[in-house]
Design a protein around this motif. Structure first.
Motif, PDB file in Angstrom:
ATOM      1  N   ASP A  12     -13.964 -24.212  -9.059  1.00 50.21           N
ATOM      2  CA  ASP A  12     -14.888 -24.374 -10.229  1.00 50.21           C
ATOM      3  C   ASP A  12     -14.910 -23.727 -11.844  1.00 50.21           C
ATOM      4  N   ILE A  13     -15.123 -23.863 -12.786  1.00 51.15           N
ATOM      5  CA  ILE A  13     -14.980 -22.898 -13.263  1.00 51.15           C
ATOM      6  C   ILE A  13     -16.807 -22.597 -14.653  1.00 51.15           C
ATOM      7  N   ILE A  14     -17.211 -21.125 -13.607  1.00 52.00           N
ATOM      8  CA  ILE A  14     -18.352 -20.633 -13.816  1.00 52.00           C
ATOM      9  C   ILE A  14     -17.840 -20.070 -15.770  1.00 52.00           C
ATOM     10  N   VAL A  15     -19.250 -20.229 -16.165  1.00 49.53           N
ATOM     11  CA  VAL A  15     -19.567 -20.803 -17.490  1.00 49.53           C
ATOM     12  C   VAL A  15     -21.155 -19.301 -17.691  1.00 49.53           C
ATOM     13  N   LYS A  16     -20.771 -17.475 -17.924  1.00 46.32           N
ATOM     14  CA  LYS A  16     -21.777 -17.144 -18.627  1.00 46.32           C
ATOM     15  C   LYS A  16     -22.376 -16.151 -19.481  1.00 46.32           C
ATOM     16  N   GLY A  17     -23.033 -17.083 -20.804  1.00 43.48           N
ATOM     17  CA  GLY A  17     -22.462 -17.498 -21.853  1.00 43.48           C
ATOM     18  C   GLY A  17     -21.180 -16.358 -22.316  1.00 43.48           C
ATOM     19  N   SER A  18     -20.634 -15.336 -22.642  1.00 38.95           N
ATOM     20  CA  SER A  18     -18.736 -15.155 -23.459  1.00 38.95           C
ATOM     21  C   SER A  18     -18.037 -15.072 -22.014  1.00 38.95           C
ATOM     22  N   GLU A  19     -19.124 -14.150 -20.572  1.00 43.66           N
ATOM     23  CA  GLU A  19     -18.205 -14.740 -19.574  1.00 43.66           C
ATOM     24  C   GLU A  19     -17.393 -16.108 -18.720  1.00 43.66           C
ATOM     25  N   ARG A  20     -16.141 -16.352 -18.402  1.00 40.74           N
ATOM     26  CA  ARG A  20     -15.402 -17.585 -17.849  1.00 40.74           C
ATOM     27  C   ARG A  20     -14.537 -17.600 -17.157  1.00 40.74           C
ATOM     28  N   ILE A  21     -14.961 -17.824 -15.269  1.00 39.05           N
ATOM     29  CA  ILE A  21     -14.528 -17.732 -14.995  1.00 39.05           C
ATOM     30  C   ILE A  21     -14.515 -19.091 -13.298  1.00 39.05           C
ATOM     31  N   GLU A  22     -12.741 -18.770 -13.168  1.00 36.84           N
ATOM     32  CA  GLU A  22     -12.303 -19.922 -12.522  1.00 36.84           C
ATOM     33  C   GLU A  22     -12.018 -19.487 -10.961  1.00 36.84           C
ATOM     34  N   ARG A  23     -13.023 -20.345 -10.048  1.00 36.02           N
ATOM     35  CA  ARG A  23     -12.844 -20.021  -8.839  1.00 36.02           C
ATOM     36  C   ARG A  23     -12.896 -21.285  -7.588  1.00 36.02           C
ATOM     37  N   ASN A  83     -29.450 -19.568 -16.799  1.00 36.82           N
ATOM     38  CA  ASN A  83     -29.989 -18.463 -15.597  1.00 36.82           C
ATOM     39  C   ASN A  83     -29.538 -18.284 -14.684  1.00 36.82           C
ATOM     40  N   GLU A  84     -30.292 -17.157 -14.043  1.00 40.21           N
ATOM     41  CA  GLU A  84     -30.059 -17.211 -12.665  1.00 40.21           C
ATOM     42  C   GLU A  84     -29.883 -18.116 -12.273  1.00 40.21           C
ATOM     43  N   ASN A  85     -31.331 -18.863 -11.886  1.00 45.06           N
ATOM     44  CA  ASN A  85     -31.384 -20.685 -10.938  1.00 45.06           C
ATOM     45  C   ASN A  85     -31.317 -21.892 -12.281  1.00 45.06           C
ATOM     46  N   ARG A  86     -30.907 -21.241 -13.112  1.00 41.98           N
ATOM     47  CA  ARG A  86     -30.797 -22.825 -13.545  1.00 41.98           C
ATOM     48  C   ARG A  86     -29.506 -23.067 -14.837  1.00 41.98           C
ATOM     49  N   ARG A  87     -28.627 -24.304 -14.216  1.00 39.47           N
ATOM     50  CA  ARG A  87     -27.433 -24.314 -14.649  1.00 39.47           C
ATOM     51  C   ARG A  87     -27.193 -25.632 -15.076  1.00 39.47           C
TER      52      ARG A  87
END
Length: 279
Positions: A12-23, A83-87
């Motif tokens: 999974d590549i998680i994108v939140k604003g400018s933050e990008r996390i792979e997990r 947001n917290e519940n929409r993607r």
């Protein structure tokens, strides 16, 4: 208790604003971790050779036996949070689907099918129809167009007579020809809002506990896994309350480091109301 979970564990590549996390992620990942608090878990998955082995080791550290079928690619999703519940979801690559011949033999007290990318064919569902079978429909109704994920209508008649079936409220709209009376328990969740549950055709409304949640990834997978266990050991309404409490605590903490006594205490605050099935 011995439990089998089938589905693609994902990159999974998680994108939140400018933050990008792979997990690591995927329904099978979250469901197996939740079930590991209750039973001996075997998870069957497919990943490519570049999939980080440390992510699979995490499951084994929780006592989960991981059966890996090699695949050319791993299933890789980009999850961009609004947001917290929409993607929004994009499928960047996909592992091969399972065949009935690849399913491990042996006695399991519970089988949970949690596909994320159409990797479980109806033939596998039919293989387990006489077992204690729990299914999440998310991976059955997704289709890909230019990497973007959209939901498609399907004939859900092949899901009749399973023990437990879960969908969120948007997914459920795409499930045709499914009669709540022909599923022991049908769960229709709605994020932090009130959800619907059918038990032997009888309709109930339930209201989850309000928690401070920064991310909802895995919520439905944990809810289904927790309910599946509790329903095997408790009557329907206590099981529904306990599963809601268990899920709320996971979402608040993003781990499973809590006791079942804490779950029992929180379950007291989950509201469940029996309603007219015609409403």
């Amino acid at each position: 208790m011995r439990c089998l979970v089938i589905g693609h564990i994902t990159h999974d590549i998680i994108v939140k604003g400018s933050e990008r996390i792979e997990r690591v992620g995927g329904g099978a990942y979250y469901s197996s971790l939740a079930l590991s608090k209750f039973c001996e878990v075997v998870v069957l998955t497919k990943v490519g050779e570049k999939f980080p082995i440390s992510w699979l080791n995490e499951l084994e550290e929780h006592g989960i036996s991981v059966i890996i079928i090699p695949s050319k690619n791993s299933t890789t999703y980009e999850l961009k949070y609004i947001n917290e519940n929409r993607r929004t979801l994009r499928l960047l690559s996909k592992a091969e689907p399972f065949s009935p011949e690849e399913i491990p033999e042996g006695k399991f007290d519970m089988i949970l099918l949690n596909p994320v990318a159409n990797e479980i064919p109806p033939e596998v569902v039919h293989k387990f129809k006489e077992e204690w079978l729990a299914i999440d429909i998310q991976g059955f109704i997704r289709e890909v167009k230019n990497e973007s994920i959209r939901l498609k209508d399907i004939d859900g008649s092949f899901l009749s007579k399973v023990k437990i079936l879960h969908a969120d409220v948007n997914e459920f709209k795409h499930l045709n020809n499914i009669d709540p009376k022909k599923v022991d328990v049908l769960l229709v969740s709605n994020g932090p809002e009130s959800g619907i549950a059918y038990h032997e055709g009888q309709k109930y409304l339930y209201k989850p506990i309000k928690k401070d949640v920064k991310e909802s990834t895995g919520a439905g997978d944990v809810f289904l896994a927790a309910f599946s266990y509790f329903y095997k050991t408790l009557p329907f309404i206590p099981a529904l309350k306990s599963a809601n409490a268990f899920t709320a605590m996971f979402l608040e903490r993003r781990n499973f480091d809590f006791s079942l006594n804490e779950v029992s205490e929180n379950a007291k605050f989950v509201e469940v109301e029996k309603v007219d099935s015609e409403k």
